[in-house]
Design a protein around this motif. Structure first.
Motif, PDB file in Angstrom:
ATOM      1  N   GLY A 343      64.925  45.645  41.980  1.00  0.00           N
ATOM      2  CA  GLY A 343      64.654  44.684  43.032  1.00  0.00           C
ATOM      3  C   GLY A 343      65.620  43.507  42.980  1.00  0.00           C
ATOM      4  O   GLY A 343      66.690  43.561  42.368  1.00  0.00           O
ATOM      5  N   HIS A 344      65.191  42.407  43.613  1.00  0.00           N
ATOM      6  CA  HIS A 344      66.038  41.216  43.728  1.00  0.00           C
ATOM      7  C   HIS A 344      65.150  40.069  44.186  1.00  0.00           C
ATOM      8  O   HIS A 344      64.144  40.278  44.857  1.00  0.00           O
ATOM      9  N   GLY A 345      65.514  38.871  43.816  1.00  0.00           N
ATOM     10  CA  GLY A 345      64.768  37.710  44.298  1.00  0.00           C
ATOM     11  C   GLY A 345      63.474  37.502  43.531  1.00  0.00           C
ATOM     12  O   GLY A 345      63.334  37.895  42.374  1.00  0.00           O
ATOM     13  N   ILE A 346      62.482  36.904  44.201  1.00  0.00           N
ATOM     14  CA  ILE A 346      61.263  36.485  43.507  1.00  0.00           C
ATOM     15  C   ILE A 346      60.447  37.673  43.007  1.00  0.00           C
ATOM     16  O   ILE A 346      59.637  37.526  42.086  1.00  0.00           O
ATOM     17  N   HIS A 347      60.622  38.852  43.605  1.00  0.00           N
ATOM     18  CA  HIS A 347      59.871  40.025  43.173  1.00  0.00           C
ATOM     19  C   HIS A 347      60.671  40.920  42.226  1.00  0.00           C
ATOM     20  O   HIS A 347      60.313  42.084  42.030  1.00  0.00           O
ATOM     21  N   PHE A 348      61.746  40.403  41.650  1.00  0.00           N
ATOM     22  CA  PHE A 348      62.499  41.184  40.665  1.00  0.00           C
ATOM     23  C   PHE A 348      61.543  41.647  39.572  1.00  0.00           C
ATOM     24  O   PHE A 348      60.708  40.886  39.088  1.00  0.00           O
TER      25      PHE A 348
END
Length: 405
Positions: A343-348
């Motif tokens: 994933g990527h960002g706040i939900h990595f």
């Protein structure tokens, strides 16, 4: 979304970026599709566009933003499923509050402390098959190792693991091999089970992740009882799946590229970059679903209306020639490696360090203790679980030089 001009997709292409690309009508980064369960979606396939989508505050997890005609497809996010109040399906500020608690408990130091125990479990799992000269490395290692680790991390009794595995398999087969009724029943089992686990830790705290989560809560970052149980469920049911696939897919990639396997065997310093390339080359996750446009969103050159569903394809993003040179080549020295498999960002993925550690121990031990390792069947004979969410092998039969008893 008007489904009449959408590309209907079956399960098989989702784990194969080249096959999926051939099914789509154009080479752009955003496509109107119908997912295998019938749910209409905009499928994002470009690497930069996937990162953009994962960072856009107008693409939310809340089903309240979803068009009403999408609700019948929502499965684990539906109101029928009791344990939906976890950080994966939450948006800020609730997501921020929940992740703070889990992050304070799930620290890099706690994960690294697990290394000796992960090695011990790996050795125990491989010991019975080493004298045989043949094994199914999914059944022998890739599946039981992550289950054992996450269960020990959360304090799940050994006697409960078989039942846990059965219901977790039902959950991770959502939208493909599990019926809605089976998923709801599995959720009810997990609800009762996590209630017992949490109450047990409240009465008798221990050196486990649930106890650490309870200790990590403060006035700024408290969890309701349902949120706590939902996040325990998330760690249990989803916490092992990525690692199972990382290990199985990684072993298969090495077996299909024996020259790379030989290089890693001789130079363990390459194991870290090899793991990142395994994650890119054969992503453990086939698609990321359940993001909804809270307002009109532009991704690439495509305007996505409010209420529409946006799904993401990590495998295609990992093969995007705009970001990855020679994407079809398995290169264990590739650096930097811009994959989005966690994933990527706040939900990595919060469990990414643990998955990497388990992969490091598993690959290193197999390379050390299974000389002459080779596939026992042609690669085209291998089969995969019928899911477009995860990419998991049914089995991985291998042969090797048997160890002397």
């Amino acid at each position: 979304m008007d489904a009449r001009d959408a590309v209907p997709l079956e399960i098989e292409p989702f784990g194969n970026p080249e096959l999926l690309a051939s099914k789509l009508r154009d080479s752009g980064p955003v496509h109107k599709v119908t997912l295998p369960d019938g749910m209409p979606a905009w499928l994002v396939t470009g690497n930069q566009e996937v990162r953009q989508a994962l960072s856009d505050p107008n693409l939310v997890r809340s089903i309240e933003a979803a068009s009403p005609d999408l609700h019948k497809y929502l499965g684990l996010a539906s109101s029928d499923f009791v344990l939906t109040r976890h950080m994966l399906f939450a948006d800020p500020p609730d997501h921020t509050r929940m992740r703070k608690v889990v992050s304070k408990a799930f620290t890099p130091r706690r994960i690294e402390r697990l290394r000796p125990r992960i090695q011990e479990i790996t050795d125990e799992l491989l010991e019975p098959v080493l004298p045989l000269g043949e094994a199914d490395l999914v059944a022998a290692l890739a599946l039981p190792l992550p289950i054992a680790v996450i269960c020990e991390l959360l304090g799940v009794p050994y006697a409960d693991r078989e039942e846990f595995e059965q219901y977790a398999e039902t959950i991770t087969g959502i939208n493909a091999s599990s019926t809605h009724e089976e998923v709801i029943a599995a959720g009810q089992w997990f609800d009762k089970y996590t209630t017992q686990l949490v109450e047990s830790r409240r009465r008798r705290p221990g050196d486990d992740l649930i106890s650490a989560m309870l200790a990590a809560m403060d006035e700024e970052a408290r969890l309701t009882d349902l949120e706590l149980r939902s996040n325990v469920f998330l760690l249990l049911a989803a916490g092992f799946e990525t690692t199972v696939n990382l290990i199985a897919n990684g072993l298969l990639a090495l077996l299909r590229h024996p020259e790379a396997m030989a290089v890693v065997r001789d130079d363990r310093r390459l194991l870290h970059t090899a793991i990142e390339e395994i994650l890119r080359y054969d992503s453990p996750v086939s698609s990321i679903t359940y993001r909804f446009a809270a307002a009109p969103v532009k991704i690439g050159d495509v305007e996505i209306p409010a209420g529409d569903h946006v799904a993401l394809s990590p495998p295609m993003a990992n093969y995007d020639p705009a970001k990855v040179s020679r994407p079809a080549e398995f290169d264990i020295t590739r650096s930097p490696n811009p994959h989005v498999s966690f994933g990527h960002g706040i939900h990595f993925c919060i469990g990414a360090p643990l998955a990497r550690l388990e992969g490091e121990v598993a690959f290193g031990t197999v390379l050390d203790r299974m000389p002459g390792l080779a596939l026992a069947v042609p690669p085209e004979k291998l089969t995969w679980k019928p899911s477009f969410i995860v990419h998991r092998l049914d089995s991985l039969p291998v042969t090797f030089d048997p160890a002397r008893r």
